[in-house]
Design an enzyme around this catalytic site. Structure first.
Site, short mmCIF file in Angstrom:
data_model
loop_
_atom_site.label_atom_id
_atom_site.label_comp_id
_atom_site.label_asym_id
_atom_site.label_seq_id
_atom_site.Cartn_x
_atom_site.Cartn_y
_atom_site.Cartn_z
CG ASP A 83 -1.87 1.15 1.27
OD1 ASP A 83 -2.09 1.77 0.21
OD2 ASP A 83 -2.40 1.44 2.35
CG ASP A 286 -3.79 4.25 -2.28
OD1 ASP A 286 -2.88 3.50 -1.90
OD2 ASP A 286 -4.88 4.34 -1.70
#
Ligand SMILES: *[C@@H]1O[C@H](CO)[C@@H](O)[C@H](O)[C@H]1NC(C)=O
Ligand SMILES: *[C@@H]1O[C@H](CO)[C@@H](O)[C@H](O)[C@H]1NC(C)=O
Ligand SMILES: *[C@@H]1O[C@H](CO)[C@@H](O)[C@H](O)[C@H]1NC(C)=O
Ligand SMILES: *[C@@H]1O[C@H](CO)[C@@H](O)[C@H](O)[C@H]1NC(C)=O
Length: 517
Positions: A83, A286
């Site tokens: 992430d 992201d």
């Protein structure tokens, strides 16, 4: 993935420096209280530096890309969601509430994957009892202790990495946040994995490159400390990371989204009208977000062009006709990010993952074969109270798969180029501590030819120059819809809306909260 074979000998060479690493570990331990990002003058100048490649498993229904790592001594294997939108690494405790409660598993639609047991690790250290707590959008939390333990990734070991140890969680899989340490959930910021990679002398610059690869491929890679010029096409464009305001620290990988357009197979183009040029539209890159999200006024233009359907009643999700998986094969959506223009084929935005849930969708959807659209609006975040403005874009995996992205936390730059999908060769440029910014490098000349015979691995494709010998040729992407469907799985939760939401699961830190949608 046969990556990193050229790297493994370097890893072996590094192991022989373990004495040095231990010595640095003492230095590093004192840094726990210091500010992240400070210059480490104490590193031995002769320390051997290298790059590390970690394969990432592509799992759309599981919410993204997973890295398999080991934690502790002896190593306990755990998979973690990679992430770029958050900054803490956390593992699920073997005794986490979710792992032991069928009721919670039912409630959150998830169960525990591989967990971690500190009692089985001789290198475990408690950092702060009860100090780890991340708040989720739905009010749930991942909480527990902060701990430190050895952490192996991509064939190298980071000593005593501080991590969250979640004894309460609504997700059964830990997260490997690789963002700026300023964005950690902890009150007292600590050196996170990227900081430690550099301070322990394993790589030279706080930077890594992400290549998620084709949706129909099982895996992509993250390369720490280097750039693989065989994995992208043309020059690597270098664009600045935006800072939320002039006084604050850099907290997320925000760049400016300056334009978008749709080019159809028949040659006609639709230009999305962007907000006034006086106001920049920040876009967060992201990897922990499965889908991409745009402000209403931009998303609606694309929705109306492609005739999507938004379910305002129950899920808030936007759906698209699965026919786009086969028709309009040459239509692309272009995202302009600074000097870079990344082309995402429209079919990459059409996710055939609804499976049995198709029948529980609203009956007035004007197309029979319903797919989840890869672009949604940010309005939902605002109405849930997670953020105060919806004027930002979140570019998740549906966008990132088409790009090669270098995240440079040292120079606050993003390097970005069109991905060379399915590339099987490797040509790594190492990033150096004394570089003044990301280097000017050029990838291959064109998308690698779709070929199942991996015989062209010999072509070195040295950076900067045009490929010698086995120069790739331009090919039209001709994967069939059948192939496209084979790479995705239906939502894993039995039930209704919950399954749909879980399928779109994403992780991003907005403000100080880690949000899961
Ligand atoms: C994908 O993720 C789901 C849910 O976490 C899991 O059940 C499944 O086994 C994963 N598939 C692969 C191929 O890893
Ligand atoms: C090209 O195709 C798009 C999408 O099918 C359509 O909306 C548009 O009208 C077409 N343009 C022309 C000139 O045919
Ligand atoms: C879209 O923008 C491009 C580049 O600015 C321009 O060449 C093209 O004519 C525009 N197309 C339409 C339909 O406005
Ligand atoms: C990449 O490989 C997958 C199979 O693993 C294939 O379905 C896909 O079409 C390939 N993509 C390109 C651009 O060649």
């Amino acid at each position: 993935m046969k990556l990193g074979c050229g790297v493994s000998w370097v890893v072996a060479a590094l192991l022989s420096f373990s004495g040095t690493v231990t010595a640095q570990n003492v230095v590093q331990f004192g840094l726990n209280r210091g500010l992240p990002g400070i210059k480490l003058g104490s590193l031995p100048p002769l320390a051997r530096r290298a790059t590390y490649t970690e394969p990432l498993a592509n799992n759309i229904t599981g919410g993204g890309y997973y890295a398999e790592v080991t934690v502790g001594t002896p190593g306990q294997t755990v998979t973690m969601v990679l992430d770029t939108g958050s900054s803490d690494a956390w593992v699920v405790s073997y005794k986490a509430n979710l792992c032991t409660s069928a009721r919670l598993q039912q409630q959150y639609g998830d169960s525990c994957g591989q967990t971690y047991n500190p009692a089985s690790s001789s290198t475990y250290k408690l950092v702060e009892r009860g100090g780890f707590r991340i708040t989720y959008l739905d009010g749930g939390v991942a909480a527990g202790d902060y701990m430190a333990d050895d952490f192996e990734i991509g064939g190298t070991t980071i000593k005593s990495l501080q991590m969250g140890y979640a004894t309460q969680t609504v997700r059964g899989t830990g997260i490997l946040g690789v963002g700026f340490s300023a964005n950690e959930a902890a009150d007292t910021k600590y050196p996170n994995i990227i900081d430690q990679f550099v301070s322990q002398g394993l790589i030279s610059s706080k930077a890594y490159s992400l290549w998620l690869n084709d949706r129909r491929s099982d895996s992509g890679t993250i390369l720490f400390g280097g750039i693989d010029t065989d994995k992208f096409i043309g020059p690597l464009e270098i664009i600045p990371i935006l800072k939320p305001d002039s006084s604050a620290a850099y907290t997320s990988f925000e760049v400016e989204l300056s334009g978008m357009s749709l080019a159809y197979s028949n040659g006609s183009t639709f230009n999305v009208s962007m907000p006034k040029s006086s106001s920049t539209l920040p876009a967060i890159l992201d990897s922990g977000t499965t889908l991409s999200y745009l402000p209403d006024n931009i998303a609606e233009q694309i929705f109306s062009e492609l005739g999507t359907y938004t379910d305002t009643q129950v899920t808030g999700l936007t759906f698209v006709d699965c026919a786009y998986l086969t028709s309009e094969r040459d239509s692309v959506m272009t995202f302009n990010l600074g000097s870079a223009a990344i082309a995402v084929p429209v079919y990459e935005m059409v996710l055939d993952i609804l499976g049995p849930y198709q029948s529980s969708l609203p009956s007035d959807i004007p197309f029979g074969n319903v797919c989840l659209f890869g672009i949604q609006t940010t309005a939902g975040f605002q109405s849930s109270g997670a953020v105060t403005s919806s004027n930002f874009a979140l570019l998740g995996d549906t966008f990132l798969r088409s790009a090669y992205v270098v995240y440079d936390l040292t120079h606050h730059q993003i390097g970005i180029a069109q991905a060379n999908l399915n590339s099987t060769s490797t040509s790594i440029t190492e990033l150096k501590a004394d570089d003044s910014g990301l280097p000017s490098v050029t990838g291959v000349a064109a998308q690698q030819k779709a070929s199942t015979t991996a015989s062209s691995t010999s072509g070195s494709g040295s950076s900067g120059t045009s490929g010698s010998g086995s120069a790739p040729e331009t090919v039209t992407v001709t994967a069939s819809a059948k192939n496209a469907a084979a790479g995705v799985r239906p939502p894993r939760i039995a039930g209704d809306v919950k399954g749909l939401l879980a399928a779109t699961g994403f992780f991003a830190v907005v403000g100080s909260a880690l949000v899961i949608w």
